[in-house]
Structures are given as C-alpha cells and as structure tokens.
Scaffold this active site. Structure first.
Site, mmCIF file in Angstrom:
data_model
loop_
_atom_site.group_PDB
_atom_site.id
_atom_site.type_symbol
_atom_site.label_atom_id
_atom_site.label_comp_id
_atom_site.label_asym_id
_atom_site.label_seq_id
_atom_site.Cartn_x
_atom_site.Cartn_y
_atom_site.Cartn_z
ATOM 1 N N GLU A 243 0.830 -1.204 0.000
ATOM 2 C CA GLU A 243 0.000 0.000 0.000
ATOM 3 C C GLU A 243 0.863 1.251 0.000
ATOM 4 O O GLU A 243 2.061 1.196 0.297
ATOM 5 C CB GLU A 243 -0.936 0.024 1.209
ATOM 6 C CG GLU A 243 -0.200 0.116 2.537
ATOM 7 C CD GLU A 243 -1.130 0.038 3.741
ATOM 8 O OE1 GLU A 243 -1.728 1.068 4.094
ATOM 9 O OE2 GLU A 243 -1.241 -1.075 4.324
ATOM 10 N N GLY A 261 -6.806 -5.697 7.990
ATOM 11 C CA GLY A 261 -7.632 -6.894 7.908
ATOM 12 C C GLY A 261 -6.976 -7.865 6.951
ATOM 13 O O GLY A 261 -6.751 -7.525 5.788
ATOM 14 N N GLU A 288 -11.056 -3.034 12.809
ATOM 15 C CA GLU A 288 -9.675 -2.585 12.615
ATOM 16 C C GLU A 288 -9.548 -1.760 11.333
ATOM 17 O O GLU A 288 -8.863 -0.735 11.298
ATOM 18 C CB GLU A 288 -8.747 -3.804 12.558
ATOM 19 C CG GLU A 288 -7.289 -3.443 12.365
ATOM 20 C CD GLU A 288 -6.409 -4.668 12.149
ATOM 21 O OE1 GLU A 288 -5.261 -4.475 11.689
ATOM 22 O OE2 GLU A 288 -6.852 -5.805 12.412
ATOM 23 N N ARG A 396 6.725 -6.055 3.769
ATOM 24 C CA ARG A 396 7.076 -7.162 2.858
ATOM 25 C C ARG A 396 8.442 -6.900 2.223
ATOM 26 O O ARG A 396 8.600 -6.878 0.996
ATOM 27 C CB ARG A 396 6.011 -7.375 1.777
ATOM 28 C CG ARG A 396 4.581 -7.211 2.252
ATOM 29 C CD ARG A 396 4.153 -8.270 3.294
ATOM 30 N NE ARG A 396 3.170 -7.689 4.194
ATOM 31 C CZ ARG A 396 1.878 -7.512 3.920
ATOM 32 N NH1 ARG A 396 1.395 -7.891 2.767
ATOM 33 N NH2 ARG A 396 1.070 -6.979 4.821
ATOM 34 N N GLY A 410 4.392 -7.404 11.032
ATOM 35 C CA GLY A 410 3.568 -7.075 12.192
ATOM 36 C C GLY A 410 2.111 -7.401 11.956
ATOM 37 O O GLY A 410 1.713 -7.859 10.878
ATOM 38 N N ALA A 411 1.312 -7.131 12.967
ATOM 39 C CA ALA A 411 -0.134 -7.342 12.896
ATOM 40 C C ALA A 411 -0.821 -6.277 13.727
ATOM 41 O O ALA A 411 -0.252 -5.770 14.705
ATOM 42 C CB ALA A 411 -0.505 -8.736 13.413
ATOM 43 N N LYS A 429 2.252 -13.025 6.464
ATOM 44 C CA LYS A 429 2.834 -11.880 5.748
ATOM 45 C C LYS A 429 4.297 -12.116 5.396
ATOM 46 O O LYS A 429 4.755 -11.717 4.319
ATOM 47 C CB LYS A 429 2.684 -10.623 6.607
ATOM 48 C CG LYS A 429 1.240 -10.168 6.769
ATOM 49 C CD LYS A 429 1.120 -9.040 7.772
ATOM 50 C CE LYS A 429 -0.314 -8.539 7.878
ATOM 51 N NZ LYS A 429 -0.463 -7.499 8.936
#
Length: 464
Positions: A243, A261, A288, A396, A410-411, A429
């Site tokens: 993104e 998400g 989220e 990434r 991360g999350a 990920k």
C-alpha cells in the site's frame, strides 16, 4: 572538477525495444556501484544513481551535500517543510528525488523527539544518472553526457538468467516473545490507553542474500502496489509494498490507501474464496479497518480544500503476495498554501503500521519492540520538482545493514485480538518475502560487498 553551477542540467537520450522491464530493472540495479534507488509504480519504473544533491534529516540537524560541499542546518519544528524548501532550492531543472523516511521520524512528528534516537530519519538523493521507462521505452538522463552511451549499452544487454533455488527460512522463530507483547498490548487497549497498535517482530536471515536476485524473484511472486530496491548508505533493502502512505500529483490531488484486515492466500481457489468471504464478515477485521479509514480522513481534513475529502473505495479485498487484505482509498485536494510534504507529515506513519491514537501507539511500539524499526513501516519515496510525491509503505521487505539480513512483519492489535492469531498473521505476511530469498554466491557480482557509510563522499557516478 565539474560543479552544479557549471552544469546546464541533465542531458537525455531515449532508447526503445527493451525486454522484460522487471529483469532489466533488477539487472540495472544489480550492476550499480553507486548509491541508488529503483522504484516501481503502476507499470512505470524509475532508477536513480549517484548523489548530485543529498539531504539527510536527523533529530537535531539537516545535512545538505552537493558539489559545493557540506552544510548543516538545525532541525526546526516543521522538518518536512524544511526538506521541501531545500528540494525547491536544488539547482537542477526537472529534478526527481529518491529516498526513504524511517519509522522513527514518527516520534519527531508526534511530539516524542526523545524516542527518535541518533540515526537519520530521512535520506534523499537527487541522482547524477537516471532512467525512467515504461512500455518498452526508456528515457536516460545524466549530468555527465559521456555516461549516456554506457547506460544505453547496459540497458541493451541481456539480463542475467534467474537465480537458483531460494533459501528455506522458518518464519515461526521467536514467537513466544511476540505473543507476550500482543497480550500486554491487548490489556493496554482494554484499559483505554489506545485503540489499536501494530506490533512487529524480526526474523533474522542466517546468510547473505543477493538483493537484486531476490527482488527479481520476489517481484514475480508478488502483486504489490509499489516495489523498490535500494542501496543508500548503510541501508539496503528490496521490498514489495502492499500500500501507499500517500500519493500527491502535480495538481494537488491526494490519495492514501489504508489496508487493514488480513487472511492468507493458499493457492486453492475455493479455500481462498472462503477466506475472502470470512474477511468481509469478521467483526474484528472490519473494526480494525474502519477505524483506519476514519483516521485517514481526519488526518487529511486540516490540509485539504473544504469538502474535498472523500472515501473513493471502501472495504474492497486486494491480493498482495501471500495474503489478502481489506482495502480502501481516501482522496482529497490540497488547500492553498499546502504541499505534498504537509500531506506526508499528516499521514506519516501509516495508521496501518502504527495504530491509534498515533502518539500513544508509537509509545507502545517503543515500549514493546526491542529493536528500532528503521526503514520498516517507514516509506520509500520519490518527489518531483512539479510538486508530486509518491510514498510506498515499507512492508514485505528484506533488509540488510552492517552485515546482517532480516525480515520483519507485524499485525494490528485491537481489543478482540488473540496472541496466537496475530502471530499466525505475521507468518502469513512474512511468506511474501521469505519464499524468495536468494543466497549470495562467491561468484555474484554487481552489488557492493558491504554497506556504505552515508558520509562517504565517493559516490562515483560522475566527477564531483
């Protein structure tokens, strides 16, 4: 010695009939011995090498370097506007700046300068040589016209064949420490200290990686919003960004693309469709995502024309390498007196890589993560003389520095998060990069043997 004042600007040439742009791009970057950045955006590729004009932002100073020498300014309360002013003063017509902003810039922007540390927060170069290409045609630019034929010859060469088998890496290392951090963050959220925080973990890579070969293989296996390959000073990285932090065009139109998400992609169409539907119906993931979109709108209001902030897409699903995400797009138009650097300052760091409120989330990240983030969850960006700016979120990505190589993922932690699921999400990920790591062999050539000190004056592309 040729100085900036002696130069009439870039000399240019156009070449056509290029082959696979990805292979050409990776080959070009792999052959460069100068500091460089390769940046891909929507089928357009851009590569800059050498530093004709260079800016480094630190918490206490900004270093400006060009052929006239080095000079230093004190960092003020609006550092990104200082950067904008310094770029506007660049004497090269039609410049494009390439570089990065580290996550620790967030501490400075959000009133926590004591957490920023001593490292550079932002590093930009206006290159000595540059290539921009799409649809098989490339425009070459160089301050030294003698560099153009060699650059054209390099582009015409057949790229090296794809590298051998990638490294087999275990993404599940060091999970217990991460689960404990998630559990503690959930308690903070339940205590209403913050709404959301993105916690990350580092996975060391046990051997040296060929970044150009990894970029080539990884880009073929990913579907990023942006991709990049850089070697600037001590930082080297290859990434497949899912993104953008912010996009600003020459007419003042702003766009940002929050993704939040996540579900894994398995390669099984039926299973992936089921996870797609599950993602769209999961209350935790929807919450989220929705608060991230709301935050993006609120951050854009102060620098946008009244009534121009819009949600142009909402909760679509985008496939990004090994995962699929809920994705939205928020747009606006810059208000008079505002520029692209105002937009970056407002949106940085990406809410999808920090949390809410941002100051509280950044404080929690500093508390729970044992290592500085550096490039991770910062931005790789290009900025142009026409006022446009494009900043990719650094996720990434494979990182190299000081002889070490690592991955990081991360999350997003909210009240209903569970440590096990968030850890699993980081594994999902990480597979966007871990599957494509190509080990360096002794015969590899092109990339430098070790990291460069950003203070090194030997940038090599032309006589300074």
């Amino acid at each position: 010695m040729t100085t900036l004042s002696d130069r009439s600007g870039y000399r240019s040439a156009t070449v056509g009939a290029l082959g696979d742009p990805l292979a050409v791009a990776a080959s070009l970057a792999g052959a460069s011995t100068a500091p460089h950045v390769l940046y891909e955006r929507a089928g357009q590729w851009s590569f800059g090498a050498g530093a004709a004009y260079e800016l480094l932002l630190y918490p206490d100073r900004i270093e400006v370097r060009d052929s006239f020498g080095d000079r230093t300014l004190a960092t003020g309360p609006a550092p990104l506007q200082q950067i904008a002013d310094l770029l506007a003063a660049c004497p090269l017509p039609g410049w494009r700046a390439y570089g990065w902003a580290g996550f620790e810039l967030a501490y400075f922007l959000h009133g926590l300068p004591q957490l920023a540390g001593p490292e550079p927060l932002l590093h930009l170069i206006v290159p000595e040589t540059e290539v921009r290409w799409q649809d098989g045609e490339a425009t070459l630019r160089a301050l030294d016209p003698g560099a153009l034929p060699a650059l054209a010859e390099l582009l015409a060469k057949e790229p090296a064949p794809a590298a051998g088998a990638p490294l087999d890496l275990d993404e599940g290392e060091l999970g217990e420490e991460y689960r404990k951090a998630v559990a503690a963050a959930v308690e903070d959220i339940r205590a209403r200290q913050l709404q959301k925080v993105i916690l990350s973990r580092v996975v060391p890579v046990p051997q040296e990686i060929d970044l150009a070969a990894t970029y080539l293989l990884g880009r073929r296996g990913n579907t990023p919003a942006r991709s990049f390959l850089l070697d600037l000073g001590v930082h080297r990285a290859a990434g497949f960004s899912p993104e953008t932090v912010v996009e600003v065009d020459a007419h003042g139109r702003i766009s940002t693309q929050p993704l939040a998400g996540t579900r894994a992609l398995t390669g099984d169409p039926a299973a992936d469709h089921d996870r797609h539907e599950e993602l769209l119906a999961d209350p935790k993931e929807i919450f989220e995502h929705a608060i991230s979109v709301k935050a993006a709108c609120e951050e854009l209001y102060p620098m946008s024309e009244r009534g121009s902030v819009t949600v142009d897409e909402f909760m679509n699903v985008r496939r990004r390498g090994s995962v699929q995400h809920l994705a939205s797009r928020v747009g606006a138009r810059l208000a008079p007196g505002r520029n692209a650097w105002h937009a970056l300052a407002a949106l940085f760091p990406a809410v999808t890589a920090s949390g809410l409120p941002k100051a509280a989330a950044c404080t929690a990240i500093h508390r729970y993560e044992s290592l500085p983030r550096g490039l991770y969850s910062g931005a790789v960006l290009t900025a142009d003389a026409d006022g446009s700016l494009d900043a990719a979120l650094v996720l990434r990505t494979v990182f190299q520095r000081d002889g070490r190589t690592w991955l990081r993922a991360g999350a997003g932690i909210v009240e209903h998060s569970t440590p096990e699921r968030e850890f699993e999400e980081t594994c999902e990920k990480l597979r966007s990069t871990s599957r494509f790591l190509v080990p360096r062999t002794p015969s590899d050539a092109g990339s430098p043997e070790g990291p460069r000190d950003p203070r090194n004056r030997d940038f090599g592309a032309t006589d300074r």
